[in-house]
Design an enzyme around this catalytic site. Structure first.
Site, PDB file in Angstrom:
ATOM      1  CB  CYS A  73      43.286  44.579  36.837  1.00  0.00           C
ATOM      2  SG  CYS A  73      43.951  42.937  36.533  1.00  0.00           S
ATOM      3  CG  HIS A 123      39.184  41.049  34.039  1.00  0.00           C
ATOM      4  ND1 HIS A 123      39.349  42.418  33.941  1.00  0.00           N
ATOM      5  CD2 HIS A 123      40.146  40.616  34.909  1.00  0.00           C
ATOM      6  CE1 HIS A 123      40.364  42.787  34.724  1.00  0.00           C
ATOM      7  NE2 HIS A 123      40.865  41.720  35.308  1.00  0.00           N
TER       8      HIS A 123
END
Lengths: 145, 397
Positions: free
Chosen positions: B97, B341
């Site tokens: 991430c 996201h």
């Protein structure tokens, strides 16, 4: 969930992760640094804490531990039927092990719960592949919720 | 602090004489479910928007760094080919991430090293075609084999925070309420509507105590920034330079033993490097974009950054101090919970938001008088490792 002691066709969840005793129970196999005493599970070849050249010894781990934290998992990957209770279990060797809890209802799980190791078939065998032997922790009898 | 950490900090403290770095152009696509769009298409839109915002000739770009997780081989080159930038050095980076933020880190280092004056950093991710629910952990990892999911990790950390500090499920849910409200003010955000505390609490449990509305969604999107050295800012007369005062990147240590899961050493360590490089402390930060992949994650990040004392952030949120207009606005863009996201794009989009806020271009979600903002990304989990990668950028007006 109890493992058949007669079975000789299983493989561990990961190589060297555990062994099966004569009575059918399982023991988790970690490693311990002769230099600083740090214990690892799964086993490590090099002690990453002291980086000493001491030998790493195979270390059978205690069967009893305490739930450090847990979650009731309601959504997961297809190979993990839900719901299940997932927990980090602290062992006396100073090792924290991630495991599902067996035979513990979502309502009964709690921090500090005393649990013990039990072998578990995590994948059934068939003609092409052996069954996979993993483990769970379950509530210590008489010390439940 | 261990000897090793002191060594890391001494090594990474600000080096006198290295060129200062500025963000001179930002761009991003709509975040959300866009299954018909390709990474090339999303990446092109974000890069072109950043180049237009910088108002420079694309041929001034000397190198590009592209963060992604699941977009396959050479996605950076595939995007660059769409905007007339084929042929320059392109580096594709995967750091879970933190991939997009690691791309910015690469560009920052190239300029600091004096090798480049104008660099593009982008992040791109198309997820809706690949995943429907939780992302699959790496196969063969011990914890993945035990049934670990990312929500379950943050649920177990949340439960430790509750046990240690008396945090309540409602306080955690208020993080989602705040971020989705902020997202409703952001035209690029995936979620367009604010939600109530009752709606969050009534949403489907995913990994107790976390509920659906406390988990970041599966998203598609891209974001890009143009970075310049101070010399290039002057030579090319960049219109709107924002100082990129620091970018720090660290990895999680392998920690055997019984650590406190209600706190994040990785975030804390990375923050110390970022603060040292930028020459600021947590008290100087006016607002932050932090990696709120789950409601409990925002708590761990803000406390790990030292912005709020340990154990106090849930009550800080409850009191409204983290709102736009509060003492310390957190995730004014809507964060991952509200904006969405798309993994590789997330870290770049955080910097896009910081720049817009510091320029005073954030519209209805504008924070008054912000002089310094911080972007925090953190990704990945493997057995024994607290987290894979953590990146922190500090920008000043």
């Amino acid at each position: 969930m109890v493992v058949n002691a007669e079975s000789s066709t299983w493989v561990p969840l990961l190589p060297g992760l555990l062994r099966q005793e004569d009575d059918g129970s399982v023991t988790l196999l970690g490693s311990r640094c002769e230099g600083c005493g740090t214990t690892y599970f799964p086993a490590m070849k090099i002690c990453v804490r002291c980086l000493s050249p001491e030998r790493m010894l195979s270390a059978p781990l205690s069967r009893r531990g305490t739930v450090y934290t847990f979650s009731v998992v309601r959504q997961s990957l297809p190979e993990f039927p839900t719901p299940y209770v997932l927990a980090y279990v602290d062992l006396p060797e100073g090792v924290r092990v991630l495991s599902q809890l067996a035979d513990v209802s979502p309502e009964a799980a709690h921090i500090g719960m005393e649990v013990e190791l039990v072998g578990a078939i995590t994948r059934k065998g068939d003609a092409d592949q052996p069954e996979v032997l993993g483990f769970r922790f379950r509530c210590v009898t008489g010390k439940g919720s | 602090m261990s000897d090793q950490e002191q060594f890391v900090m001494a090594e990474q403290a600000d080096r006198g004489g290295a060129p200062a770095v500025y963000v001179v152009g930002v761009g991003m696509t709509q975040f959300g479910k866009q299954p018909d769009r390709t990474p090339e298409d999303l990446g092109r839109e974000a890069v072109w928007a950043a180049l237009q915002d910088a108002a420079i000739d694309p041929r001034k770009i000397e190198a590009a760094y592209c963060g992604h997780v699941y977009q396959g081989m050479a996605v950076g080159q595939r995007v660059m080919a769409q905007v007339g930038l084929a042929g320059i050095p392109v580096t594709n980076v995967e750091n879970v991430c933190s991939s997009g933020a690691t791309a910015i880190h690469g560009g920052y280092l190239a300029i600091r090293a004096g090798e480049c004056d104008v660099v593009l950093a982008l992040g791109v991710e198309c997820l809706t075609g690949r995943f429907r629910g939780a992302l699959a952990p790496e196969e063969g990892d011990f914890e993945a084999l035990q049934g670990m999911t990312m929500p379950s990790i943050y649920a177990m950390r949340a439960r430790r925070h509750m046990e240690t500090y008396g945090t309540t499920a409602e306080q955690l849910a208020r993080v989602s309420v705040k971020n989705k409200r902020n997202a409703s003010l952001n035209p690029y955000a995936q979620f367009k509507k604010a939600v109530t505390l009752e709606e969050v609490m009534a949403s489907r449990p995913i990994a107790e105590p976390l509920k659906l509305m406390e988990c970041s969604p599966v998203s598609d999107g891209a974001a890009a920034v143009v970075l310049m050295s101070e010399r290039a800012v002057r030579a090319l007369a960049a219109r709107k330079p924002t100082r990129l005062a620091a970018v720090a990147l660290l990895s999680g240590t392998y920690e055997p033993g019984l650590t406190d899961m209600a706190f994040e050493p990785l975030t804390w360590r990375t923050a110390q490097v970022a603060y040292a490089r930028a020459g600021v402390g947590p008290e100087d930060i006016g607002f932050a974009e932090v990696h709120d992949c789950f409601s409990s994650a925002e708590v761990l990040r803000v406390e790990g950054l030292g912005l709020v004392p340990r154990g106090e952030y849930p009550r800080f949120v409850e009191a409204g101090h983290a709102d736009i207009g509060g003492k310390l606005p957190i995730n004014p863009s809507g964060g991952l919970l509200g904006k969405g996201h798309p993994l590789g794009a997330t870290g770049v989009a955080q910097v896009v938001e910081l720049v817009r806020q510091l320029r005073g271009e954030a519209g209805p979600r504008q924070i008054d008088g912000a002089k310094a903002g911080l972007a925090h990304c953190r990704g990945g989990k493997a057995a024994g490792i607290e987290g894979a990668a953590c990146t922190i950028a500090i920008l000043t007006a």
